[in-house]
Design a protein around this motif. Structure first.
Motif, PDB file in Angstrom:
ATOM      1  N   UNK A  36      67.866  84.114 -15.102  1.00  0.00           N
ATOM      2  CA  UNK A  36      69.250  84.485 -14.786  1.00  0.00           C
ATOM      3  C   UNK A  36      69.722  85.633 -15.673  1.00  0.00           C
ATOM      4  N   UNK A  37      70.728  86.333 -15.185  1.00  0.00           N
ATOM      5  CA  UNK A  37      71.358  87.374 -16.002  1.00  0.00           C
ATOM      6  C   UNK A  37      71.884  86.771 -17.280  1.00  0.00           C
ATOM      7  N   UNK A  38      72.488  85.553 -17.171  1.00  0.00           N
ATOM      8  CA  UNK A  38      73.090  84.904 -18.347  1.00  0.00           C
ATOM      9  C   UNK A  38      72.078  84.656 -19.460  1.00  0.00           C
ATOM     10  N   UNK A  39      70.880  84.186 -19.105  1.00  0.00           N
ATOM     11  CA  UNK A  39      69.896  83.887 -20.165  1.00  0.00           C
ATOM     12  C   UNK A  39      69.369  85.183 -20.780  1.00  0.00           C
ATOM     13  N   UNK A  40      69.263  86.243 -19.981  1.00  0.00           N
ATOM     14  CA  UNK A  40      68.796  87.525 -20.550  1.00  0.00           C
ATOM     15  C   UNK A  40      69.879  88.135 -21.446  1.00  0.00           C
ATOM     16  N   UNK A  41      71.143  87.951 -21.071  1.00  0.00           N
ATOM     17  CA  UNK A  41      72.246  88.421 -21.922  1.00  0.00           C
ATOM     18  C   UNK A  41      72.183  87.704 -23.268  1.00  0.00           C
ATOM     19  N   UNK A  42      71.964  86.396 -23.211  1.00  0.00           N
ATOM     20  CA  UNK A  42      71.885  85.580 -24.431  1.00  0.00           C
ATOM     21  C   UNK A  42      70.770  86.094 -25.360  1.00  0.00           C
ATOM     22  N   UNK A  43      69.625  86.376 -24.777  1.00  0.00           N
ATOM     23  CA  UNK A  43      68.489  86.880 -25.560  1.00  0.00           C
ATOM     24  C   UNK A  43      68.856  88.215 -26.221  1.00  0.00           C
ATOM     25  N   UNK A  44      69.462  89.106 -25.431  1.00  0.00           N
ATOM     26  CA  UNK A  44      69.816  90.434 -25.968  1.00  0.00           C
ATOM     27  C   UNK A  44      70.885  90.289 -27.048  1.00  0.00           C
ATOM     28  N   UNK A  45      71.842  89.398 -26.828  1.00  0.00           N
ATOM     29  CA  UNK A  45      72.915  89.250 -27.824  1.00  0.00           C
ATOM     30  C   UNK A  45      72.408  88.611 -29.118  1.00  0.00           C
ATOM     31  N   UNK A  46      71.273  87.944 -29.048  1.00  0.00           N
ATOM     32  CA  UNK A  46      70.680  87.358 -30.261  1.00  0.00           C
ATOM     33  C   UNK A  46      69.717  88.309 -30.962  1.00  0.00           C
ATOM     34  N   UNK A  47      69.596  89.546 -30.454  1.00  0.00           N
ATOM     35  CA  UNK A  47      68.843  90.520 -31.239  1.00  0.00           C
ATOM     36  C   UNK A  47      67.647  91.159 -30.580  1.00  0.00           C
ATOM     37  N   UNK A  48      67.218  90.692 -29.385  1.00  0.00           N
ATOM     38  CA  UNK A  48      66.126  91.413 -28.706  1.00  0.00           C
ATOM     39  C   UNK A  48      66.632  92.809 -28.361  1.00  0.00           C
ATOM     40  N   UNK A  49      65.766  93.804 -28.468  1.00  0.00           N
ATOM     41  CA  UNK A  49      66.219  95.171 -28.155  1.00  0.00           C
ATOM     42  C   UNK A  49      66.271  95.386 -26.654  1.00  0.00           C
ATOM     43  N   UNK A  50      65.579  94.504 -25.893  1.00  0.00           N
ATOM     44  CA  UNK A  50      65.402  94.743 -24.465  1.00  0.00           C
ATOM     45  C   UNK A  50      64.772  93.504 -23.839  1.00  0.00           C
ATOM     46  N   UNK A  51      64.843  93.439 -22.519  1.00  0.00           N
ATOM     47  CA  UNK A  51      64.236  92.293 -21.826  1.00  0.00           C
ATOM     48  C   UNK A  51      63.378  92.797 -20.667  1.00  0.00           C
ATOM     49  N   UNK A  52      62.359  92.007 -20.350  1.00  0.00           N
ATOM     50  CA  UNK A  52      61.573  92.251 -19.132  1.00  0.00           C
ATOM     51  C   UNK A  52      61.887  91.099 -18.187  1.00  0.00           C
ATOM     52  N   UNK A  53      62.188  91.401 -16.937  1.00  0.00           N
ATOM     53  CA  UNK A  53      62.525  90.352 -15.963  1.00  0.00           C
ATOM     54  C   UNK A  53      61.282  89.535 -15.619  1.00  0.00           C
ATOM     55  N   UNK A  54      61.504  88.412 -14.956  1.00  0.00           N
ATOM     56  CA  UNK A  54      60.349  87.702 -14.395  1.00  0.00           C
ATOM     57  C   UNK A  54      59.685  88.625 -13.371  1.00  0.00           C
ATOM     58  N   UNK A  55      58.456  88.327 -13.015  1.00  0.00           N
ATOM     59  CA  UNK A  55      57.772  89.207 -12.057  1.00  0.00           C
ATOM     60  C   UNK A  55      58.397  89.038 -10.675  1.00  0.00           C
TER      61      UNK A  55
END
Ligand code: RRO
Length: 317
Positions: A36-55
């Motif tokens: 979900x967008x929400x879980x990727x936002x959470x990851x980014x807000x906790x310090x990841x510089x970027x995210x890769x979506x599921x395939x």
């Protein structure tokens, strides 16, 4: 812990790769907490510089029935089977991420033909992602991954077509299941890849001796987690030793601690992806990785990631 910033004291954790600016070298790997967008936002807000979506594919896919995950002491086996809602439906997740976070998002894509891969790349570009990661290495579904990633000529053609269709930077995710990772890396580079992601999971199996059956419904699954790290490291080092600064490498496989990440950077990776460890330790892992890396760099006299990258000693190049 506070979410990290680009500069921690005198240490600059930022990386520029494929024309994209990343505030640190830590990316979320595809397939983990990216439904979900929400879980990727959470990851980014906790310090990841970027995210890769599921395939993602053009059409939705159900994936394999349970059980599709087996956890062991040093590894996890998964046979998810590329489940995804299809690119059009997933668009709302990208939109949510885009609205809430000003950090790069990379779309992982797959298909059952080179044309489908190219169509998927064009479709994710329309969603507004920053780059495409070609998944030519999923071990879990016949006809949807590995057979596009084990022949250097096919890899070159696949990357070339995807790059033409995407019009944005393209990364290629390599399989460790080859006797010659270098030729695959060279094929991707010749096709025009802007970066290499090394490596995906390795086919493996687990057996339930009481039922005398395989533990996974799919029988085989991809192995990830700490047991994969020495293999991922070797692949990154082999590619970096040959291709040097000719193409950026993103290391992935078994990274749990900042020390693991430093190993990958020393071996030649410019950035790293974290997958399995995030499912165990949660999004806060990213802040720990950033502060551990910054402290190591400060103590070792490195102020930028580029200086640290590839500086493994005792290797002939
Ligand atoms: O969905 C999966 O089963 C899967 C994918 Br797309 C992949 O790239 N690697 C993996 O271990 N599992």
């Amino acid at each position: 812990m506070e979410p990290p910033s680009e500069k921690m004291g005198q240490i600059d954790l930022s990386v520029d790769m494929a024309g994209i600016h990343f505030e640190n070298p830590f990316m979320l790997a595809s397939g983990i907490l990216d439904e979900t967008g929400g879980s990727m936002v959470d990851i980014a807000e906790h310090g990841a510089s970027s995210v890769v979506t599921k395939s993602l594919s053009l059409e939705p896919r159900k994936g394999h029935p349970n059980p599709c995950i087996v956890e062991m002491e040093w590894c996890v086996l998964n046979a998810m089977g590329l489940p995804n809602p299809g690119i059009a439906e997933y668009g709302k997740e990208v939109k949510e991420y885009r609205e809430k976070v000003k950090k790069p998002i990379i779309a992982s894509v797959f298909g059952s033909s080179i044309e489908e891969y190219a169509g998927a790349a064009a479709a994710v570009r329309r969603l507004g992602v920053d780059a495409v990661e070609i998944n030519g290495s999923c071990p879990n579904a016949a006809g949807l991954g590995l057979q596009f990633g084990q022949d250097p000529d096919v890899v070159r053609e696949l990357v070339k077509e995807v790059k033409g269709a995407a019009g944005i930077p393209v990364l290629f995710k390599l399989t460790p299941e080859t006797g010659d990772i270098l030729s695959l890396a060279e094929g991707a580079k010749q096709g025009g890849a802007d970066g290499l992601v090394a490596v995906n999971t390795m086919r493996s199996m687990a057996v339930d001796i009481s039922t005398r059956r395989p533990l996974l419904t799919n029988v085989y699954g991809g192995l990830s987690g700490p047991a994969l790290k020495p293999i991922g490291l070797r692949c990154v080092h082999e590619i970096y030793t040959e291709l040097g600064d000719g193409i950026p490498i993103i290391g992935v496989g078994g990274i749990t601690t900042w020390e693991d990440a430093v190993e990958y950077l020393l071996a030649g990776a410019l950035m790293v992806q974290i997958g399995t460890a995030v499912s165990y330790h949660g999004p806060s892992l990213f802040a720990d990785l950033c502060s551990g890396l910054a402290t190591y760099m400060e103590e070792s006299g490195y102020s930028r990631i580029e200086d640290l990258r590839g500086s493994l000693r005792g290797c002939s190049r």
